[in-house]
Each structure stands twice: as C-alpha cells, then as structure tokens.
Motif scaffolding. Structure first.
Motif, short mmCIF file in Angstrom:
data_model
loop_
_atom_site.label_atom_id
_atom_site.label_comp_id
_atom_site.label_asym_id
_atom_site.label_seq_id
_atom_site.Cartn_x
_atom_site.Cartn_y
_atom_site.Cartn_z
N GLY A 214 0.80 -1.21 0.00
CA GLY A 214 0.00 0.00 0.00
C GLY A 214 0.83 1.26 0.00
O GLY A 214 0.35 2.33 -0.38
N GLU A 215 2.11 1.14 0.42
CA GLU A 215 3.02 2.28 0.38
C GLU A 215 3.72 2.33 -0.97
O GLU A 215 3.85 1.30 -1.65
N PRO A 216 4.20 3.50 -1.39
CA PRO A 216 5.03 3.56 -2.60
C PRO A 216 6.26 2.68 -2.45
O PRO A 216 6.84 2.60 -1.36
N ILE A 217 6.66 2.02 -3.52
CA ILE A 217 7.83 1.16 -3.48
C ILE A 217 9.10 2.03 -3.47
O ILE A 217 9.25 2.91 -4.32
N PRO A 218 10.00 1.82 -2.52
CA PRO A 218 11.23 2.63 -2.48
C PRO A 218 12.04 2.47 -3.75
O PRO A 218 12.08 1.39 -4.36
N GLU A 219 12.70 3.53 -4.16
CA GLU A 219 13.50 3.50 -5.37
C GLU A 219 14.83 2.78 -5.12
O GLU A 219 15.47 2.98 -4.10
N ALA A 220 15.21 1.96 -6.09
CA ALA A 220 16.55 1.38 -6.11
C ALA A 220 17.39 2.25 -7.04
O ALA A 220 17.00 2.49 -8.19
N HIS A 221 18.51 2.72 -6.55
CA HIS A 221 19.35 3.62 -7.34
C HIS A 221 20.37 2.79 -8.13
O HIS A 221 21.30 2.22 -7.57
N TYR A 222 20.15 2.72 -9.44
CA TYR A 222 20.98 1.88 -10.29
C TYR A 222 22.19 2.65 -10.79
O TYR A 222 22.13 3.86 -11.08
N THR A 223 23.30 1.94 -10.91
CA THR A 223 24.55 2.54 -11.38
C THR A 223 24.52 2.68 -12.91
O THR A 223 23.67 2.10 -13.59
N ALA A 224 25.46 3.43 -13.44
CA ALA A 224 25.58 3.58 -14.89
C ALA A 224 25.80 2.23 -15.56
O ALA A 224 25.26 1.96 -16.64
N GLU A 225 26.58 1.37 -14.92
CA GLU A 225 26.82 0.04 -15.48
C GLU A 225 25.53 -0.78 -15.52
O GLU A 225 25.27 -1.49 -16.50
N GLU A 226 24.72 -0.68 -14.49
CA GLU A 226 23.47 -1.42 -14.45
C GLU A 226 22.47 -0.88 -15.47
O GLU A 226 21.74 -1.65 -16.11
N GLN A 227 22.45 0.42 -15.64
CA GLN A 227 21.58 1.01 -16.67
C GLN A 227 22.00 0.52 -18.06
O GLN A 227 21.15 0.26 -18.92
N GLU A 228 23.29 0.38 -18.27
CA GLU A 228 23.78 -0.11 -19.55
C GLU A 228 23.38 -1.56 -19.78
O GLU A 228 23.06 -1.95 -20.91
N VAL A 229 23.39 -2.37 -18.73
CA VAL A 229 22.92 -3.75 -18.85
C VAL A 229 21.48 -3.78 -19.35
O VAL A 229 21.12 -4.52 -20.26
N TRP A 230 20.63 -2.95 -18.74
CA TRP A 230 19.23 -2.89 -19.17
C TRP A 230 19.12 -2.50 -20.64
O TRP A 230 18.34 -3.09 -21.40
N ARG A 231 19.89 -1.48 -21.06
CA ARG A 231 19.83 -1.03 -22.45
C ARG A 231 20.26 -2.12 -23.42
O ARG A 231 19.62 -2.34 -24.46
N ILE A 232 21.35 -2.82 -23.07
CA ILE A 232 21.86 -3.88 -23.95
C ILE A 232 20.84 -5.00 -24.09
O ILE A 232 20.51 -5.43 -25.20
N VAL A 233 20.34 -5.47 -22.97
CA VAL A 233 19.40 -6.59 -23.00
C VAL A 233 18.09 -6.19 -23.66
O VAL A 233 17.50 -6.94 -24.44
N SER A 234 17.61 -4.99 -23.36
CA SER A 234 16.37 -4.51 -23.94
C SER A 234 16.46 -4.46 -25.47
O SER A 234 15.54 -4.89 -26.17
N ALA A 235 17.57 -3.96 -25.98
CA ALA A 235 17.75 -3.87 -27.43
C ALA A 235 17.81 -5.25 -28.08
O ALA A 235 17.21 -5.49 -29.13
N GLU A 236 18.54 -6.17 -27.45
CA GLU A 236 18.66 -7.51 -28.02
C GLU A 236 17.33 -8.26 -27.98
O GLU A 236 16.97 -8.94 -28.93
N LEU A 237 16.61 -8.13 -26.88
CA LEU A 237 15.35 -8.85 -26.76
C LEU A 237 14.28 -8.26 -27.67
O LEU A 237 13.38 -8.99 -28.13
#
Length: 291
Positions: free
Chosen positions: A52-75
């Motif tokens: 019921g509460e807002p979910i706390p934010e996880a602060h992702y690093t630049a490297e982790e953001q890049e992982v998301w971008r790479i996988v998102s593009a490939e998928l």
C-alpha cells in the motif's frame, strides 16, 4: 517466477537489522564488494516495504543502466521473431523504457490502468502461497536488483530484467493477466502443499515457460523464455509436448538449466481452455485425482 531458484541467494537479517544476501561463489558478483553491498541495500528496501506504500527506489549505477539497455535492445529483435502476437501487442501497450531500468513503482503506474496489476518488491524467496496468492489480488512480487554487469546476458537468479521485461509485458495483456489472476485464485483455494505445488508447476510450464502454435510457427508467451537472451533462441528445438495439465503438474524441472521439455498450446484460446479452466475449477480432491 523462479522463486525456487532464489535459494542460491538467501537473504538474512541479523539482530541489528543488517541485511545480507548470500551469493554463491559461482555467482558473477561474488567477488565484487560494491555489487554485494548494493544487493544488501536493495534487499533491505523490500524488507522494509509495507503493501500500500510507494515502493522505495533502487538507485541503479551507470553500469546497471547499460545492462538494461543492452538486454532490452537484443530482446526487442528476438521478440519480433519469437514472441506470440498477444505478448507483442501487450508490450506495445505498456511501453517500458528501453534506455534505463524502470522503478517498480513506475511499472505499477504503467500497468495498473491497463489490467489492474501492481508490483510488490521482494528481497528474495517468496513462499509459494504468498507469491501465487498475491496474484489473486492483482499484485506481482518482483526483485529489484539487476544482474552483474560483467555478464549482461546471464543471471543465475531472477532479476528485474526477468520480472519486468518478462512478466510486466505479459501482465499488460488482459488475457494473460486474467490467467495470472485465476492461477492466484487457485493457489488461494487449495489447502495441501501437494496441490499448491501442482498449481505452481502448471504455472511454470505455461506462464513461465509456455509456447503456442501461431501462424504456422511455434511462438513463446512464457516470461522465462521471453526474458532470456539464450533460451529464446533454443526453445523451438526442445522436446515439445501437447498441453496437458496432468503431465505439467507432475513433471519435475531443473531451474538451473534451459527447460528441455515444453508444452505447446494450439492457440491462446486453447491455453485459456486448458490451463485457465484448470485453475478456475481445481480443488485438492480434483488435483489428487490427477496424481
């Protein structure tokens, strides 16, 4: 959603409230103290969250953001080739960001107006009855951490790529969301551990690793396949059986390897008729009769 796999990274909390995620020596992030500390911090976010509460934010690093971008593009390219039309249309409805890791609260904000589902953060293992039962209430438990940047196309455990790229896209479909919901109602209804495990196995071989025939091809709709860079290329070569509730609910699977046995529906209508009807009507007695 791979919840059994999380025993590889059990989460503990000491008497002072410090949270530790125990990574196996074979884990890609085992020798990375920065990654390990971040895993502990992210797990702590989930443990302190109240529904019921807002979910706390996880602060992702630049490297982790890049992982998301790479996988998102490939998928993205692989989904066009291998995903079923209902999943692709739902993905277009949801429109997850491709250039950064979305926060779970953000995913909930995109998803809820479409099908009513929201996300809940999970620190680690979610007991079967809690995980599946929450589906009946339009909640989906998800991890917030992301795989180690050294191996962007591999994870030994379910991470936010699997939980969001795989499951949130499916949950944006009214038809798939209805199947998640009725699976949750079944888990809520049955009482024995054996019946609950049977229900969860049918979920595994459908909404996690399900395939169906469409336009003369075998296409995937299961989140486990559609979030895996490697497995999505291999599923058409696996041992494909017809959709069968008795066999799915009785089959032992290996969570540490590609699924060698898959069950194919003739169509989405067929999936709804078989799995949907099973979840909608099953009881402890009816499941016992199947085993």
């Amino acid at each position: 959603m791979f919840e059994e796999a999380q025993y590889f990274a059990p989460v503990t909390r000491d008497e002072h409230g410090a949270v530790t995620v125990e990574l196996a020596q074979s884990h890609p992030g085992f020798a990375d103290p920065v990654y390990r500390e971040r895993r502990n911090t992210i797990a702590h976010l989930a443990l302190t969250h109240q529904r019921g509460e807002p979910i706390p934010e996880a602060h992702y690093t630049a490297e982790e953001q890049e992982v998301w971008r790479i996988v998102s593009a490939e998928l993205k390219a692989k989904h066009e080739t291998y995903a079923c039309r209902e999943y692709l249309d739902a993905k277009d409805r949801l429109r997850l960001p491709a250039d950064r890791v979305p926060q779970l609260e953000e995913v909930s904000g995109l998803l809820e107006p479409l099908t009513g589902y929201r996300y809940l953060p999970a620190a680690g293992l979610v007991p079967l009855r809690d995980f599946y039962g929450s589906l009946a209430d339009d909640y989906f438990y998800s991890t917030q951490y992301i795989r180690h940047h050294s191996v962007p196309f591999y994870t030994p455990e379910p991470d936010v790529i699997h939980e969001v790229m795989g499951h949130a896209n499916a949950l944006a479909s009214d038809r798939f969301a209805a199947l998640y919901r009725v699976a949750g109602q079944a888990a809520r209804r049955v009482e024995t551990t054996e019946a609950l495990e049977f229900v969860s196995k049918v979920f595994w071989f459908t909404l996690e690793f399900g395939v169906l025939h469409e336009a003369g091809e075998l296409r995937a709709y299961g989140a486990g396949i559609l979030s895996s860079y490697g497995e999505i290329e291999e599923f058409r070569h696996m041992d494909i059986h017809p959709l069968d509730v008795r066999e799915m609910g009785s089959t032992v699977y290996d969570i540490t390897a590609y699924q060698r046995l898959l069950f194919a529906a003739d169509s989405l209508d067929h999936l709804e008729d078989v799995a949907g009807t099973f979840w909608d009507t099953c009881t402890d007695d009816s499941i016992a009769a199947l085993t």
